[in-house]
Design a protein around this motif. Structure first.
Motif, PDB file in Angstrom:
ATOM      1  N   VAL A  95      11.152 -22.327 118.532  1.00  0.00           N
ATOM      2  CA  VAL A  95      12.292 -22.390 118.217  1.00  0.00           C
ATOM      3  C   VAL A  95      13.541 -23.192 118.698  1.00  0.00           C
ATOM      4  O   VAL A  95      13.048 -22.172 119.695  1.00  0.00           O
ATOM      5  CB  VAL A  95      12.621 -21.566 117.147  1.00  0.00           C
ATOM      6  CG1 VAL A  95      13.842 -21.143 116.336  1.00  0.00           C
ATOM      7  CG2 VAL A  95      11.552 -21.447 116.042  1.00  0.00           C
ATOM      8  N   VAL A  97      16.595 -22.309 120.080  1.00  0.00           N
ATOM      9  CA  VAL A  97      17.707 -21.018 120.047  1.00  0.00           C
ATOM     10  C   VAL A  97      19.689 -22.192 120.850  1.00  0.00           C
ATOM     11  O   VAL A  97      20.086 -21.735 120.381  1.00  0.00           O
ATOM     12  CB  VAL A  97      17.073 -19.963 120.638  1.00  0.00           C
ATOM     13  CG1 VAL A  97      16.595 -19.413 119.822  1.00  0.00           C
ATOM     14  CG2 VAL A  97      17.329 -20.699 122.053  1.00  0.00           C
ATOM     15  N   ALA A 107      19.026 -19.148 113.538  1.00  0.00           N
ATOM     16  CA  ALA A 107      17.324 -19.392 114.944  1.00  0.00           C
ATOM     17  C   ALA A 107      17.256 -17.986 115.316  1.00  0.00           C
ATOM     18  O   ALA A 107      16.349 -17.469 115.735  1.00  0.00           O
ATOM     19  CB  ALA A 107      17.399 -21.264 116.195  1.00  0.00           C
TER      20      ALA A 107
END
Length: 242
Positions: A95, A97, A107
């Motif tokens: 992910v 960020v 996120a």
């Protein structure tokens, strides 16, 4: 058979079962511990403990459960290698960020991370300013991968077409106020040389030094018990009990 001997025998069975299962499942259980691996490891460890100490029940049901969970872990490991969708479901996916120096709030919320935790991960990477980050990616195992902006990347000797020599591995010369004479001899130095170097930095006695090391390139690092810092910075979120 006495209870103590039973516990020893069952502990041996559990120990070597875990050793074999760990070898079969693979090193990724240690090197890349995802949430699924974490839960699997705790469960198998709990079963092994019950196998060793729960004398109120027979050993074989615990051992069968142990084998079953280890087998499932092995099968799921193979499935995640062969089938990307299963890996995404079981292990999660990376992910982003931080992007172009901006924190991705949505996120962070989805991953249940606080900004303070993100800042701590960045500091572990030697980054103290989010604006220096081009991309920061939170990996499925919880580690943070960071790509700095081009203008913030360190300039290497290769970029300058300069041939650099290795500084080598540092060895400790002083530990907890005590001189490590063996390492001094390794560098062909003696106590007089060390004391002279300490005096150059205003250190009167070896007992003032918490840690000192020297590398083959000749760089001496010294850390004192009482570090001479003025106005130390506090990066805590709030005043705590200390």
């Amino acid at each position: 058979m006495s209870e103590g001997l039973v516990v020893v025998v069952r502990s041996l069975i559990g120990f070597f079962s875990l050793l074999i299962f760990a070898r079969i499942i693979g090193k990724s259980q240690i090197s890349q511990l995802t949430f699924f691996d974490y839960v699997l490891g705790i469960t198998i460890g709990s079963m092994a403990a019950s196998l060793a100490t729960d004398l109120s029940s027979r050993a074989w049901p615990h051992w069968v459960a142990l084998i079953t969970w280890a087998a499932l872990g092995y099968v799921m490991e193979k499935i995640t290698i062969k089938w990307r969708y299963a890996a995404k479901f079981l292990e999660g996916e990376p992910v982003i960020v931080v992007m172009s120096g901006k924190i991705m709030d949505d996120a962070l919320r989805k991953t249940n991370y606080r900004i303070s935790e993100l800042m701590g991960l960045l500091r572990n990477k030697g980054i103290f300013d989010v604006s220096q980050v081009d991309f920061a990616i939170l990996e499925p195992n919880g580690q943070l991968s960071v790509l700095q902006k081009p203008e913030n990347l360190p300039l290497t000797p290769k970029d300058m077409n300069i041939k650099a020599s290795s500084s080598g591995i540092s060895s400790e010369l002083i530990y907890d106020g005590m001189i490590v004479e063996q390492n001094l001899r390794q560098f062909k130095k003696d106590k007089k040389w060390l004391q002279k170097e300490l005096k150059k930095q205003g250190i009167k006695d070896v007992s003032e030094v918490f840690f000192a090391s020297l590398n083959p390139a000749g760089s001496l690092y010294i850390d004192l018990y009482k570090d001479r810092l003025q106005n130390p910075v506090d990066i805590g979120d709030y005043k705590g009990p200390y």
